[in-house]
Design a protein around this motif. Structure first.
Motif, mmCIF file in Angstrom:
data_model
loop_
_atom_site.group_PDB
_atom_site.id
_atom_site.type_symbol
_atom_site.label_atom_id
_atom_site.label_comp_id
_atom_site.label_asym_id
_atom_site.label_seq_id
_atom_site.Cartn_x
_atom_site.Cartn_y
_atom_site.Cartn_z
ATOM 1 N N LYS A 99 45.503 40.268 46.252
ATOM 2 C CA LYS A 99 44.504 41.318 46.273
ATOM 3 C C LYS A 99 45.145 42.647 46.660
ATOM 4 N N TYR A 100 44.512 43.727 46.210
ATOM 5 C CA TYR A 100 44.940 45.066 46.586
ATOM 6 C C TYR A 100 43.996 45.618 47.642
ATOM 7 N N PHE A 102 43.004 49.220 48.822
ATOM 8 C CA PHE A 102 43.156 50.584 48.353
ATOM 9 C C PHE A 102 42.881 51.598 49.451
ATOM 10 N N TYR B 35 36.648 44.097 41.556
ATOM 11 C CA TYR B 35 36.571 45.099 42.598
ATOM 12 C C TYR B 35 35.270 45.886 42.451
ATOM 13 N N PRO B 43 38.539 51.321 45.321
ATOM 14 C CA PRO B 43 38.025 49.985 44.966
ATOM 15 C C PRO B 43 38.136 49.012 46.140
ATOM 16 N N PHE B 45 38.090 44.916 47.113
ATOM 17 C CA PHE B 45 38.312 43.585 46.533
ATOM 18 C C PHE B 45 37.098 42.692 46.766
ATOM 19 N N GLN B 48 38.994 36.826 43.456
ATOM 20 C CA GLN B 48 39.972 36.624 42.392
ATOM 21 C C GLN B 48 39.826 35.208 41.839
ATOM 22 N N ARG B 57 38.836 35.807 48.490
ATOM 23 C CA ARG B 57 37.567 36.527 48.481
ATOM 24 C C ARG B 57 37.594 37.623 49.536
#
Lengths: 112, 113
Positions: A99-100, A102, B35, B43, B45, B48, B57
């Motif tokens: 995951k990113y 940001f 996202y 964005p 998360f 996935q 998650r």
């Protein structure tokens, strides 16, 4: 809580100037640091990325500087053009995840 | 090579309704992430999917759920919509063995009224 803090919130430069956007993180377990560019109504597009074992990376007019000990990294845009006007996001990926996280974004305006 | 495509591009729903957003991943990409991007924010998360199973998650309630199909396309479902769910929803895909470089779609702009 894992966070990435980004500054400034907005930036205005003249054409040919070198805008600099800064990001800082607290968690040392991040292992990938990308920068994304987003135009209004579009999804983010990858500009350039760096891993923590490298202190600087250049791709065209874009340069990332990375300071591991200070937990900071920055984006420099050389010879900025009006077409570079967009919102820029830094991000970080925690090790072992996909995951990113940001930053809050920097709205850049390059004046002609 | 086709990019990440999302549908619909815009959507207006009423509070309490349910919504399904769709994403086709880039050719050869087997991992899809979703996202949420609120106006003026970065964005966030949501979750996935990898090999049709949830693989991580974010801090979102269970009314946000998803699916991934054998062709790696994906859906995001949101039940009991709230006004704060109004946002741009982004889908991102990554290649096998290269899980960090994500390619984003153009997003779905959801407005809850």
């Amino acid at each position: 809580q894992q966070q990435v803090k980004q500054s400034p919130q907005s930036l205005i430069v003249q054409k040919g100037g070198i805008p600099i956007i800064n990001c800082a993180y607290e968690n040392t377990a991040f292992d990938y640091f990308p920068w994304y560019q987003q135009f209004p109504g579009k999804g983010p597009a990858l500009l350039i990325a760096i891993r923590p074992d490298v202190s600087e990376k250049k791709e065209g007019r874009f340069t990332i500087s990375f300071n591991k000990s200070a937990k900071q990294f920055s984006l420099h845009i050389m010879d900025s053009q009006p077409g570079d006007s967009a919102t820029y996001f830094c991000a970080a990926t925690p090790s072992g995840t996909y995951k990113y996280i940001f930053g809050t974004g920097t709205r850049l305006k390059v004046l002609a | 090579e086709t990019g990440v495509t999302q549908s619909p591009t815009h959507l207006i729903k009423t509070r309490g309704q349910q919504v399904t957003l769709r994403c086709s991943s880039q050719s050869g990409h087997n991992t899809v992430s979703w996202y949420q991007q609120a106006l003026g924010q970065g964005p966030q998360f949501i979750f996935q999917y990898y090999r049709e199973e949830e693989n991580g998650r974010g801090n979102f309630p269970p009314r946000f759920s998803g699916l991934q199909f054998p062709n790696y396309s994906s859906e995001l479902n949101v039940n009991a919509l709230e006004l704060d769910d109004s946002a741009l929803y982004l889908c991102a895909s990554t290649r096998p063995g290269q899980n960090t470089e994500a390619f984003f779609g153009q997003g779905t702009r959801l407005t809850v009224v």
